[in-house]
Design a protein around this motif. Structure first.
Motif, PDB file in Angstrom:
ATOM      1  N   GLN A   1    -105.155  24.887  63.471  1.00 23.74           N
ATOM      2  CA  GLN A   1    -103.983  25.620  62.987  1.00 23.74           C
ATOM      3  C   GLN A   1    -104.005  25.755  61.464  1.00 23.74           C
TER       4      GLN A   1
ATOM      5  N   ASP B   1     -96.041  21.959  61.143  1.00 25.17           N
ATOM      6  CA  ASP B   1     -94.764  21.576  61.742  1.00 25.17           C
ATOM      7  C   ASP B   1     -94.739  21.962  63.220  1.00 25.17           C
ATOM      8  N   LYS B   2     -93.632  21.682  63.888  1.00 26.72           N
ATOM      9  CA  LYS B   2     -93.558  21.895  65.336  1.00 26.72           C
ATOM     10  C   LYS B   2     -93.608  23.368  65.722  1.00 26.72           C
ATOM     11  N   GLU B   3     -93.316  24.263  64.771  1.00 19.54           N
ATOM     12  CA  GLU B   3     -93.421  25.699  65.039  1.00 19.54           C
ATOM     13  C   GLU B   3     -94.825  26.234  64.766  1.00 19.54           C
ATOM     14  N   GLY B   4     -95.710  25.366  64.274  1.00 18.65           N
ATOM     15  CA  GLY B   4     -97.065  25.796  63.962  1.00 18.65           C
ATOM     16  C   GLY B   4     -97.224  26.331  62.554  1.00 18.65           C
ATOM     17  N   GLU B   5     -96.151  26.270  61.752  1.00 19.74           N
ATOM     18  CA  GLU B   5     -96.235  26.698  60.357  1.00 19.74           C
ATOM     19  C   GLU B   5     -96.899  25.601  59.526  1.00 19.74           C
TER      20      GLU B   5
END
Length: 234
Positions: free
Chosen positions: A145, A219-223
């Motif tokens: 990611q 982060d949990k949103e993939g950002e």
């Protein structure tokens, strides 16, 4: 002064001189870039998409690499444009010429429809490839990611495994061989934490390679947010 007093005083002096870590969110800006470099940098995020091929390049999973032989000429465009992969056998007199992609490089090309990967005779889907890669490389999905985000921003990054880091990151518009990498990059997610001992080890890697220390946090949103770590004495 007693021996005990001297010892306590020495401890106080050591504490006062201890370095502190300063983390600053990185923007990757480089005021020293030339106009030509800035122009090239603007093209890099879409460099792979701009490569026109009739069909995706065919690669085969071999251990921790994806090797391309039959479609070498098409695959070489990825190397020439954005330094994807590593070329083998290009010297005169060598019969087999191939290009090998790291797992993160291969997955990035798969996502963009430029590469299909076979494990034996089985064509792998994106999910199947990730599942295999997770078994092969620790923390693969988190690292990927970060890798994908960096590549999408137009930066070239290569493995830094031999240095003890995840990646080495080049200034925007710079390819390996043109100049040295500017950062060593460590990847983690927001649920993990580093001890001071780990931070010190990461700093030693950056210092020994004469590069800046960069941490990418997913982060949990993939950002992904990036922090450049500097050490200073109070």
């Amino acid at each position: 002064m007693s021996k005990k007093g001297r010892k306590e005083n020495k401890q106080e002096e050591t504490t006062e001189a201890a370095p502190e870590a300063e983390a600053q969110e990185a923007d990757f800006s480089d005021s020293n870039q030339s106009q030509n470099q800035n122009q090239n940098a603007a093209e890099l995020p879409t460099a792979i998409e701009q490569i026109k091929i009739k069909e995706p390049v065919v690669g085969h999973l071999i251990g921790t690499k994806v090797a391309v032989r039959e479609d070498f000429q098409n695959a070489q465009q990825f190397f020439d444009r954005s330094s994807f992969g590593e070329i083998f056998g290009a010297q005169q007199g060598v019969k087999e010429t191939r290009i090998e992609f790291a797992l993160d490089e291969a997955l990035y090309l798969m996502e963009r429809g430029k590469l299909v990967v076979f494990d034996g005779k089985k064509k792998l889907t994106f999910e199947q490839f990730v599942k295999l890669a997770n078994k092969t490389e620790t923390n693969f999905w988190t690292k990927y990611q970060v890798y994908r985000d960096i590549r999408t921003r137009g930066y070239i990054t290569k493995t830094a495994l031999k240095f003890g880091a995840d990646y080495r990151l080049y200034p925007r518009g710079v390819k390996p061989g043109q100049d040295h990498a500017k950062w060593v990059l460590f990847c983690t997610n927001e649920y993990n934490s580093y001890t001071w001992t780990q931070f010190a080890a990461m700093n030693r890697v950056a210092h020994s390679t004469r590069k800046k220390l960069l941490v990418g946090i997913v982060d949990k949103e993939g950002e992904v947010t990036y922090y450049e770590i500097r050490w200073k004495k109070p």
